[in-house]
Design an enzyme around this catalytic site. Structure first.
Site, PDB file in Angstrom:
ATOM      1  CD  GLU A   1     -23.245  11.970 -78.778  1.00 24.56           C
ATOM      2  OE1 GLU A   1     -23.500  13.002 -79.420  1.00 24.56           O
ATOM      3  OE2 GLU A   1     -23.341  10.824 -79.263  1.00 24.56           O
TER       4      GLU A   1
ATOM      5  CB  CYS B   1     -26.956  12.910 -77.858  1.00 25.72           C
ATOM      6  SG  CYS B   1     -26.870  11.243 -78.560  1.00 25.72           S
TER       7      CYS B   1
ATOM      8  CG  HIS C   1     -26.687   8.396 -81.228  1.00 23.23           C
ATOM      9  ND1 HIS C   1     -27.122   9.647 -81.611  1.00 23.23           N
ATOM     10  CD2 HIS C   1     -27.246   7.519 -82.088  1.00 23.23           C
ATOM     11  CE1 HIS C   1     -27.916   9.524 -82.665  1.00 23.23           C
ATOM     12  NE2 HIS C   1     -28.018   8.243 -82.966  1.00 23.23           N
TER      13      HIS C   1
ATOM     14  CB  CYS D   1     -28.597  14.077 -82.550  1.00 22.47           C
ATOM     15  SG  CYS D   1     -28.938  12.747 -81.365  1.00 22.47           S
TER      16      CYS D   1
END
Length: 152
Positions: free
Chosen positions: A58, A89, A56, A86
């Site tokens: 992030e 993260c 991801h 999410c």
């Protein structure tokens, strides 16, 4: 002053999201900014490309910034991301001690902050950043809609 002047880092995150879309990734971008206001790291999703479910935007940006600073703590740093993080993260944001989180669109399905796990509302979460949602929300949401429209 317009939004364009106020959130240059969110525009950078949107650029990273567009680059991710060009690679066939879900268009999410993230930027970590240091206490001095300078960009430490910027990334887009890279899940498909490297076959990594944790790829991801992030997490990639947080890893890059931590490596650059030589610390697992990003105290005083801010994170700009185009979509509500999410739960995975959000927990990483807490562990990294991010000072402020700015995000674009809410994630009705996979969000970890306003829906679902609500990581920062849990008593067991030791660090909570200041949270600012809805930053350049329209642009962030449109990128995702356009991406998924071509996939259906």
């Amino acid at each position: 002053m317009g939004m364009i002047d106020t959130f240059p880092h969110m525009h950078r995150a949107l650029d990273e999201a567009r680059k991710a879309a060009d690679r066939g990734e879900v268009p999410i971008g993230a930027v970590v900014v240091g206490p001095d206001g300078l960009v430490l790291a910027a990334a887009g999703n890279d899940v498909v490309g490297v076959k990594d479910p944790t790829g991801h935007a992030e997490l990639i940006a947080i890893r890059q910034a931590a490596k650059l600073l030589g610390s697992e703590r990003l105290e005083g740093c801010d994170l700009y991301v185009t979509l509500e993080p999410c739960a995975m993260c959000a927990q990483a944001i807490a562990f990294a001690r991010i000072r402020r989180l700015y995000y674009g669109a809410d994630d009705e399905k996979g969000g970890g902050i306003t829906v679902g796990a609500r990581i920062f509302s849990q008593k067991t979460t030791h660090h909570r950043p200041e949270i600012y949602g809805g930053i350049l929300e329209r642009e962030s949401a449109q990128l995702l809609r356009d991406f998924f429209k071509t996939r259906r």
